[in-house]
Write a protein that holds these residues in place. Sequence first.
Motif, PDB file in Angstrom:
ATOM      1  N   ARG A  68      70.708  44.511 103.925  1.00  0.00           N
ATOM      2  CA  ARG A  68      70.493  46.368 104.134  1.00  0.00           C
ATOM      3  C   ARG A  68      70.574  47.548 103.170  1.00  0.00           C
ATOM      4  O   ARG A  68      69.812  47.410 102.012  1.00  0.00           O
ATOM      5  N   CYS A  69      70.578  48.335 103.310  1.00  0.00           N
ATOM      6  CA  CYS A  69      70.143  49.910 102.903  1.00  0.00           C
ATOM      7  C   CYS A  69      68.790  49.955 102.155  1.00  0.00           C
ATOM      8  O   CYS A  69      68.353  50.126 100.821  1.00  0.00           O
ATOM      9  N   LYS A  70      67.440  49.632 103.029  1.00  0.00           N
ATOM     10  CA  LYS A  70      66.148  49.043 102.055  1.00  0.00           C
ATOM     11  C   LYS A  70      66.606  50.797 101.402  1.00  0.00           C
ATOM     12  O   LYS A  70      65.723  50.704 100.886  1.00  0.00           O
ATOM     13  N   ASN A  71      66.556  51.907 102.039  1.00  0.00           N
ATOM     14  CA  ASN A  71      66.261  53.036 102.412  1.00  0.00           C
ATOM     15  C   ASN A  71      66.700  54.324 101.252  1.00  0.00           C
ATOM     16  O   ASN A  71      67.639  55.505 101.389  1.00  0.00           O
ATOM     17  N   ASP A  72      68.650  53.620 100.678  1.00  0.00           N
ATOM     18  CA  ASP A  72      69.182  54.049 100.039  1.00  0.00           C
ATOM     19  C   ASP A  72      69.559  52.968  98.795  1.00  0.00           C
ATOM     20  O   ASP A  72      70.936  52.115  99.400  1.00  0.00           O
ATOM     21  N   PRO A  73      69.081  53.492  97.992  1.00  0.00           N
ATOM     22  CA  PRO A  73      69.709  52.627  96.555  1.00  0.00           C
ATOM     23  C   PRO A  73      70.842  52.258  96.329  1.00  0.00           C
ATOM     24  O   PRO A  73      71.281  52.119  95.302  1.00  0.00           O
ATOM     25  N   GLU A  74      71.357  53.762  96.382  1.00  0.00           N
ATOM     26  CA  GLU A  74      72.991  54.393  95.476  1.00  0.00           C
ATOM     27  C   GLU A  74      73.570  53.416  96.182  1.00  0.00           C
ATOM     28  O   GLU A  74      74.451  52.947  95.557  1.00  0.00           O
ATOM     29  N   LEU A  75      73.282  53.446  97.561  1.00  0.00           N
ATOM     30  CA  LEU A  75      74.931  52.280  98.749  1.00  0.00           C
ATOM     31  C   LEU A  75      74.561  51.231  98.276  1.00  0.00           C
ATOM     32  O   LEU A  75      75.512  50.489  97.957  1.00  0.00           O
ATOM     33  N   SER A  76      73.446  51.088  98.276  1.00  0.00           N
ATOM     34  CA  SER A  76      73.116  49.475  98.025  1.00  0.00           C
ATOM     35  C   SER A  76      73.549  48.917  96.373  1.00  0.00           C
ATOM     36  O   SER A  76      73.888  48.035  96.515  1.00  0.00           O
ATOM     37  N   LYS A  77      73.529  49.989  95.105  1.00  0.00           N
ATOM     38  CA  LYS A  77      73.632  48.676  94.284  1.00  0.00           C
ATOM     39  C   LYS A  77      75.824  49.395  94.175  1.00  0.00           C
ATOM     40  O   LYS A  77      75.971  48.305  93.299  1.00  0.00           O
ATOM     41  N   ALA A  78      76.031  50.272  95.057  1.00  0.00           N
ATOM     42  CA  ALA A  78      77.546  50.359  95.139  1.00  0.00           C
ATOM     43  C   ALA A  78      78.466  49.477  95.983  1.00  0.00           C
ATOM     44  O   ALA A  78      79.175  48.245  95.830  1.00  0.00           O
ATOM     45  N   ILE A  79      77.103  48.902  96.645  1.00  0.00           N
ATOM     46  CA  ILE A  79      77.541  47.386  97.332  1.00  0.00           C
ATOM     47  C   ILE A  79      77.473  46.433  96.565  1.00  0.00           C
ATOM     48  O   ILE A  79      78.247  45.231  96.029  1.00  0.00           O
ATOM     49  N   GLU A  90      71.874  50.470 113.035  1.00  0.00           N
ATOM     50  CA  GLU A  90      73.109  51.175 112.023  1.00  0.00           C
ATOM     51  C   GLU A  90      74.240  51.075 112.385  1.00  0.00           C
ATOM     52  O   GLU A  90      74.884  50.577 113.916  1.00  0.00           O
ATOM     53  N   PHE A  91      75.076  51.140 111.334  1.00  0.00           N
ATOM     54  CA  PHE A  91      76.900  51.052 111.303  1.00  0.00           C
ATOM     55  C   PHE A  91      77.874  52.160 110.933  1.00  0.00           C
ATOM     56  O   PHE A  91      77.220  52.919 109.953  1.00  0.00           O
ATOM     57  N   ASN A  92      78.953  52.351 111.162  1.00  0.00           N
ATOM     58  CA  ASN A  92      79.556  52.578 110.579  1.00  0.00           C
ATOM     59  C   ASN A  92      80.229  52.183 109.899  1.00  0.00           C
ATOM     60  O   ASN A  92      80.356  50.813 109.900  1.00  0.00           O
ATOM     61  N   ALA A  93      80.960  52.487 108.715  1.00  0.00           N
ATOM     62  CA  ALA A  93      81.819  52.000 107.720  1.00  0.00           C
ATOM     63  C   ALA A  93      82.834  50.448 108.407  1.00  0.00           C
ATOM     64  O   ALA A  93      82.464  49.149 108.193  1.00  0.00           O
ATOM     65  N   GLN A  94      83.523  51.298 109.375  1.00  0.00           N
ATOM     66  CA  GLN A  94      84.208  50.427 110.005  1.00  0.00           C
ATOM     67  C   GLN A  94      83.725  49.020 110.808  1.00  0.00           C
ATOM     68  O   GLN A  94      83.722  47.742 111.255  1.00  0.00           O
ATOM     69  N   GLU A  95      82.693  49.897 111.942  1.00  0.00           N
ATOM     70  CA  GLU A  95      81.776  48.865 112.284  1.00  0.00           C
ATOM     71  C   GLU A  95      81.257  47.520 111.448  1.00  0.00           C
ATOM     72  O   GLU A  95      80.996  46.399 112.078  1.00  0.00           O
ATOM     73  N   TYR A  96      80.586  47.909 109.980  1.00  0.00           N
ATOM     74  CA  TYR A  96      80.034  47.072 109.372  1.00  0.00           C
ATOM     75  C   TYR A  96      80.914  45.857 108.687  1.00  0.00           C
ATOM     76  O   TYR A  96      80.273  45.154 108.603  1.00  0.00           O
ATOM     77  N   ILE A  97      82.331  46.790 108.480  1.00  0.00           N
ATOM     78  CA  ILE A  97      83.185  45.150 108.143  1.00  0.00           C
ATOM     79  C   ILE A  97      83.529  44.335 109.459  1.00  0.00           C
ATOM     80  O   ILE A  97      84.391  43.286 108.461  1.00  0.00           O
ATOM     81  N   GLN A  98      83.863  45.283 110.480  1.00  0.00           N
ATOM     82  CA  GLN A  98      84.416  43.790 111.592  1.00  0.00           C
ATOM     83  C   GLN A  98      82.135  43.041 111.578  1.00  0.00           C
ATOM     84  O   GLN A  98      82.745  41.596 112.151  1.00  0.00           O
ATOM     85  N   GLU A 132      86.517  47.956  99.606  1.00  0.00           N
ATOM     86  CA  GLU A 132      86.163  48.445  98.590  1.00  0.00           C
ATOM     87  C   GLU A 132      84.709  48.853  98.953  1.00  0.00           C
ATOM     88  O   GLU A 132      84.533  49.789  99.309  1.00  0.00           O
ATOM     89  N   ILE A 133      83.969  47.621 100.264  1.00  0.00           N
ATOM     90  CA  ILE A 133      82.248  48.419 101.050  1.00  0.00           C
ATOM     91  C   ILE A 133      83.251  49.529 101.936  1.00  0.00           C
ATOM     92  O   ILE A 133      82.201  49.613 101.498  1.00  0.00           O
ATOM     93  N   LYS A 163      84.928  52.141 101.954  1.00  0.00           N
ATOM     94  CA  LYS A 163      85.303  52.954 101.190  1.00  0.00           C
ATOM     95  C   LYS A 163      84.088  53.597 100.280  1.00  0.00           C
ATOM     96  O   LYS A 163      83.961  54.271 100.675  1.00  0.00           O
ATOM     97  N   ALA A 164      83.041  52.719  99.625  1.00  0.00           N
ATOM     98  CA  ALA A 164      81.825  52.937  99.535  1.00  0.00           C
ATOM     99  C   ALA A 164      80.263  53.439 100.494  1.00  0.00           C
ATOM    100  O   ALA A 164      80.209  54.437 101.258  1.00  0.00           O
ATOM    101  N   ILE A 165      80.739  52.848 102.100  1.00  0.00           N
ATOM    102  CA  ILE A 165      80.022  53.236 102.916  1.00  0.00           C
ATOM    103  C   ILE A 165      80.451  54.600 103.503  1.00  0.00           C
ATOM    104  O   ILE A 165      80.003  55.552 103.728  1.00  0.00           O
ATOM    105  N   GLU A 166      82.019  55.069 103.192  1.00  0.00           N
ATOM    106  CA  GLU A 166      82.254  56.118 103.841  1.00  0.00           C
ATOM    107  C   GLU A 166      81.789  56.826 102.714  1.00  0.00           C
ATOM    108  O   GLU A 166      81.699  58.875 103.419  1.00  0.00           O
ATOM    109  N   ALA A 167      82.179  56.728 101.278  1.00  0.00           N
ATOM    110  CA  ALA A 167      81.812  57.564 100.128  1.00  0.00           C
ATOM    111  C   ALA A 167      80.292  57.979 100.080  1.00  0.00           C
ATOM    112  O   ALA A 167      79.413  59.674 100.154  1.00  0.00           O
ATOM    113  N   TYR A 168      79.568  56.603 100.870  1.00  0.00           N
ATOM    114  CA  TYR A 168      78.265  57.857 101.184  1.00  0.00           C
ATOM    115  C   TYR A 168      77.160  57.706 102.593  1.00  0.00           C
ATOM    116  O   TYR A 168      76.769  57.470 103.640  1.00  0.00           O
TER     117      TYR A 168
END
Length: 264
Positions: free
Chosen positions: A146-157, A209-217, A239-240, A242-247
């Motif tokens: 996950r998040c290969k090119n999105d280090p901030e989201l990766s750190k949050a998760i 690619e997923f939105n937050a709800q799809e990824y939780i599924q 929490e995950i 919310k983190a995805i929605e924030a990014y």
Amino acid sequence: MPTIDNLEWTFDKVPELYAKIRPSYPTELYECIFDYFNVDDNSKLIEIGIGGGQATPPFLKTRCDLTAIEYGEKLSKLCRDKFKDYPKFKVITGKFEDIEIPENTYDLIYSASAFHWVPEELGYTKVYNSLVSGGVFARFANHPFRCKNDPELSKAIDEIYEQYYYSYYDKAPAAPSEYTEEDAKLRADIALKYGFKDVTYKLFHRIREFNAQEYIQLLGTYSDHIAIESSIREKFFNEIEKAIEAYGDTIKLYDTLDLQLARK
């Protein structure tokens, strides 16, 4: 104390979701298998761990005789219904290691993201003995990163995993790592230990690619996530989400799929 061993049972808790959201496999992967071994209406096949049937259709379209072995009763029923129009398809419910299989009988045995549940020596030996001379074992699996090119989201998760996942299992946090060609070669060469020859492997790549709800599924189909106590799992997933929605409400998975082919 919770463990993450022997979690095969968890998949059967969410059969419809598993069948809906788990990914299929790329056309190029099947082309490699069928170039290595021609499957037709005279071929006898076994699928180890059919799950929701994501890997099955290209084999069934050859009109082969296909027996699926699936540990989950609900998943077994789902696949019987899903592929009822194929008269030479059947499902045996049980663990591959426990099912009695005739030796020197099958032309191709394959397993998609399931063979790691089978003890290595028992699994490879049983597959080898069940194949006809010249028969083929095809093992393939998906390895998401996950998040290969999105280090901030990766750190949050990562921080959420440390708080909920690793503390629940009483394990030291481990940074996600991308599956490599060296990993694929090492895994493919395992077959050589059990008498197979002409061993080869190939890697395939894709982005999902997923939105937050799809990824939780999707997380809700992972065995070690399903096994977390429900109240903790709910907070963990919230929490995950919310983190995805924030990014930006988007998360990408960079999949590496490895295919191992080996001949008896």
